[in-house]
Design a protein around this motif. Structure first.
Motif, PDB file in Angstrom:
ATOM      1  N   ARG A  17     124.415  13.454  90.279  1.00 44.65           N
ATOM      2  CA  ARG A  17     123.851  13.935  91.542  1.00 44.65           C
ATOM      3  C   ARG A  17     124.596  15.177  91.984  1.00 44.65           C
ATOM      4  O   ARG A  17     125.816  15.266  91.868  1.00 44.65           O
ATOM      5  N   SER A  18     123.865  16.147  92.484  1.00 46.26           N
ATOM      6  CA  SER A  18     124.502  17.368  92.986  1.00 46.26           C
ATOM      7  C   SER A  18     125.218  17.055  94.297  1.00 46.26           C
ATOM      8  O   SER A  18     124.880  16.087  94.988  1.00 46.26           O
ATOM      9  N   PRO A  19     126.218  17.876  94.663  1.00 49.39           N
ATOM     10  CA  PRO A  19     126.925  17.644  95.929  1.00 49.39           C
ATOM     11  C   PRO A  19     125.985  17.618  97.128  1.00 49.39           C
ATOM     12  O   PRO A  19     126.164  16.847  98.057  1.00 49.39           O
ATOM     13  N   LEU A  20     124.937  18.496  97.094  1.00 50.99           N
ATOM     14  CA  LEU A  20     123.995  18.531  98.213  1.00 50.99           C
ATOM     15  C   LEU A  20     123.195  17.236  98.292  1.00 50.99           C
ATOM     16  O   LEU A  20     122.960  16.705  99.376  1.00 50.99           O
ATOM     17  N   ALA A  21     122.789  16.726  97.111  1.00 48.72           N
ATOM     18  CA  ALA A  21     122.012  15.488  97.107  1.00 48.72           C
ATOM     19  C   ALA A  21     122.837  14.315  97.619  1.00 48.72           C
ATOM     20  O   ALA A  21     122.324  13.406  98.270  1.00 48.72           O
ATOM     21  N   SER A  22     124.138  14.333  97.321  1.00 44.89           N
ATOM     22  CA  SER A  22     125.003  13.234  97.748  1.00 44.89           C
ATOM     23  C   SER A  22     125.189  13.208  99.266  1.00 44.89           C
ATOM     24  O   SER A  22     125.535  12.174  99.830  1.00 44.89           O
ATOM     25  N   GLN A  26     119.340  13.317 105.767  1.00 48.25           N
ATOM     26  CA  GLN A  26     119.665  13.269 107.190  1.00 48.25           C
ATOM     27  C   GLN A  26     120.812  14.203 107.518  1.00 48.25           C
ATOM     28  O   GLN A  26     120.747  15.001 108.463  1.00 48.25           O
ATOM     29  N   ASN A  27     121.884  14.134 106.722  1.00 50.69           N
ATOM     30  CA  ASN A  27     123.054  14.968 106.979  1.00 50.69           C
ATOM     31  C   ASN A  27     122.764  16.437 106.720  1.00 50.69           C
ATOM     32  O   ASN A  27     123.265  17.313 107.433  1.00 50.69           O
ATOM     33  N   LEU A  28     121.964  16.727 105.686  1.00 48.85           N
ATOM     34  CA  LEU A  28     121.603  18.116 105.415  1.00 48.85           C
ATOM     35  C   LEU A  28     120.808  18.710 106.582  1.00 48.85           C
ATOM     36  O   LEU A  28     120.994  19.873 106.954  1.00 48.85           O
ATOM     37  N   SER A  29     119.931  17.902 107.167  1.00 51.71           N
ATOM     38  CA  SER A  29     119.159  18.367 108.330  1.00 51.71           C
ATOM     39  C   SER A  29     120.083  18.666 109.502  1.00 51.71           C
ATOM     40  O   SER A  29     119.911  19.674 110.215  1.00 51.71           O
ATOM     41  N   LEU A  30     121.082  17.804 109.708  1.00 48.37           N
ATOM     42  CA  LEU A  30     122.032  18.016 110.805  1.00 48.37           C
ATOM     43  C   LEU A  30     122.873  19.268 110.562  1.00 48.37           C
ATOM     44  O   LEU A  30     123.141  20.036 111.500  1.00 48.37           O
ATOM     45  N   ILE A  31     123.287  19.457 109.325  1.00 49.50           N
ATOM     46  CA  ILE A  31     124.070  20.653 108.999  1.00 49.50           C
ATOM     47  C   ILE A  31     123.234  21.907 109.245  1.00 49.50           C
ATOM     48  O   ILE A  31     123.703  22.892 109.815  1.00 49.50           O
ATOM     49  N   GLY A 284     129.864   9.637 108.903  1.00 55.35           N
ATOM     50  CA  GLY A 284     129.743  11.068 108.640  1.00 55.35           C
ATOM     51  C   GLY A 284     128.592  11.700 109.389  1.00 55.35           C
ATOM     52  O   GLY A 284     128.737  12.758 110.022  1.00 55.35           O
ATOM     53  N   GLY A 285     127.417  11.067 109.329  1.00 52.43           N
ATOM     54  CA  GLY A 285     126.260  11.591 110.044  1.00 52.43           C
ATOM     55  C   GLY A 285     126.476  11.594 111.548  1.00 52.43           C
ATOM     56  O   GLY A 285     126.061  12.524 112.247  1.00 52.43           O
ATOM     57  N   THR A 286     127.124  10.563 112.049  1.00 50.24           N
ATOM     58  CA  THR A 286     127.402  10.489 113.490  1.00 50.24           C
ATOM     59  C   THR A 286     128.285  11.644 113.931  1.00 50.24           C
ATOM     60  O   THR A 286     128.041  12.268 114.976  1.00 50.24           O
ATOM     61  N   LEU A 287     129.322  11.955 113.160  1.00 45.95           N
ATOM     62  CA  LEU A 287     130.218  13.056 113.524  1.00 45.95           C
ATOM     63  C   LEU A 287     129.491  14.398 113.494  1.00 45.95           C
ATOM     64  O   LEU A 287     129.733  15.269 114.342  1.00 45.95           O
ATOM     65  N   LEU A 288     128.596  14.574 112.526  1.00 45.82           N
ATOM     66  CA  LEU A 288     127.800  15.802 112.493  1.00 45.82           C
ATOM     67  C   LEU A 288     126.921  15.906 113.748  1.00 45.82           C
ATOM     68  O   LEU A 288     126.780  16.979 114.337  1.00 45.82           O
ATOM     69  N   ALA A 289     126.347  14.775 114.144  1.00 46.31           N
ATOM     70  CA  ALA A 289     125.509  14.766 115.349  1.00 46.31           C
ATOM     71  C   ALA A 289     126.337  15.050 116.600  1.00 46.31           C
ATOM     72  O   ALA A 289     125.882  15.761 117.508  1.00 46.31           O
TER      73      ALA A 289
END
Length: 338
Positions: A17-22, A26-31, A284-289
């Motif tokens: 899996r690529s780093p982006l896929a990992s 959801q996290n990519l959208s937040l980033i 991780g997703g929570t911290l991005l949010a």
């Protein structure tokens, strides 16, 4: 299909899996949203992306971040806590009053606040588990009750003055390796909860309870014990948030600074991917949010936009997060044919 073909397919190495896929969608959208917000307000205001303003954003988002991290844990477990802001307010007042009563003893103030936070968290858990009260209703009652308690013991006013104490000054304004101490506390708590959820049997059981409590019970998991423990954890971390609120403002605050934190925490958890039905989510997703909400709030403030619009934005983001969750899960629309 021949046996040889099947063997070749079976022995074929798994595709990496690529780093982006990992990171996950959801996290990519937040980033992406975070980069967009930073870019937009950076263009509108030259000082927005300055180091000093980034530190202001980080400090302001720390208390929300602490509450959002534990809110994520309880949502994963299938619960919810609407009273976290009021719990932080009680802890803030108690920390300042105990500090003053004990002759300007910061450790006494911190210990008293953490003790009260633990008791409040356990009380929430006991009411939910043994009183068989829906978590939303129980903690909605707690929201009002703990807010009233904070106002009663403080007579509705800020209590004490802690900025003459080195420990509180260090907590509220100190830095380690260039980062505010408050941010380091958030990092430590978030990392601890992340490791607990992802790499321990306790964490796996929490996900199992939120995903299917009946199956978890049949598997021998003591659901009651886990729920009380998770709410106790919320109480302790909410107390830490209240202590930091006291250190940041210089006095115990019954409502100012803690009011509305529950909405921010739930919004951050939902935006970060925590399924409100339970069983899914991550720190991780929570911290991005949390970072996204903090940058958006600061940007609106810097641009001089009415603060009331920040509440509108938070409410809209929460609705958007829930709508996305519902569509991803294929939930039936209420009142409409499937």
């Amino acid at each position: 299909m021949t046996t040889a073909t099947a063997d070749r397919r079976a022995t074929k190495p798994a595709r990496k899996r690529s780093p982006l896929a990992s990171l996950g969608g959801q996290n990519l959208s937040l980033i992406g949203a975070l980069v967009l917000v930073l870019g937009l307000f950076g263009v509108l205001n030259d000082n927005y992306l300055s180091v000093s303003n980034m530190q202001v954003i980080a400090e302001a988002a720390t208390i929300t971040g602490l509450l959002a991290v534990v809110q994520t844990a309880v949502i994963i477990c299938g619960g919810l806590d609407i009273s976290v802001g009021s719990q932080a307010g009680v802890a803030s007042v108690v920390s300042a009053m105990a500090f003053t009563t004990a002759g300007s003893n910061a450790l006494a103030g911190i210990a008293a606040a953490v003790g009260v936070g633990l008791l409040v968290g356990i009380l929430n858990g006991v009411i939910i588990v043994y009183g068989r009260v829906n978590p939303t209703i129980a903690t909605l009652a707690g929201l009002a009750a703990y807010k009233g308690l904070a106002q009663l013991i403080s007579d509705g006013r800020a209590q004490g003055y802690v900025l003459n104490n080195d420990i509180f000054v260090f907590l509220g304004r100190g830095k380690i390796a260039g980062l505010p101490v408050m941010v380091w506390i958030l990092i430590v708590v978030a990392l601890a909860v992340h490791l607990l959820l992802k790499y321990t049997d306790i964490g796996r059981n929490v996900y199992a309870i939120g995903g299917n409590d009946t199956a978890a019970r049949l598997a021998g998991i003591n659901i009651n014990k886990y729920l009380v423990a998770v709410y106790a954890l919320i109480g302790v971390v909410a107390a830490v948030a209240g202590i930091l609120l006291t250190a940041r403002t210089g006095s115990g605050q019954p409502t100012s600074g803690s009011e509305g934190l529950e909405l921010k925490a739930i919004t951050a958890a939902a935006l970060g991917g925590a399924a409100l039905k339970g069983g899914k989510g991550g720190i991780g997703g929570t911290l991005l949010a949390v970072a996204l909400l903090g940058c958006l709030e600061n940007g609106l403030t810097v641009q001089g936009i009415n603060a009331f619009w920040q509440n509108v934005a938070q409410g809209a983001l929460l609705v958007v997060a829930v709508v996305i969750q519902q569509r991803r899960n294929g939930e039936r629309r209420i009142g409409l044919p499937a």
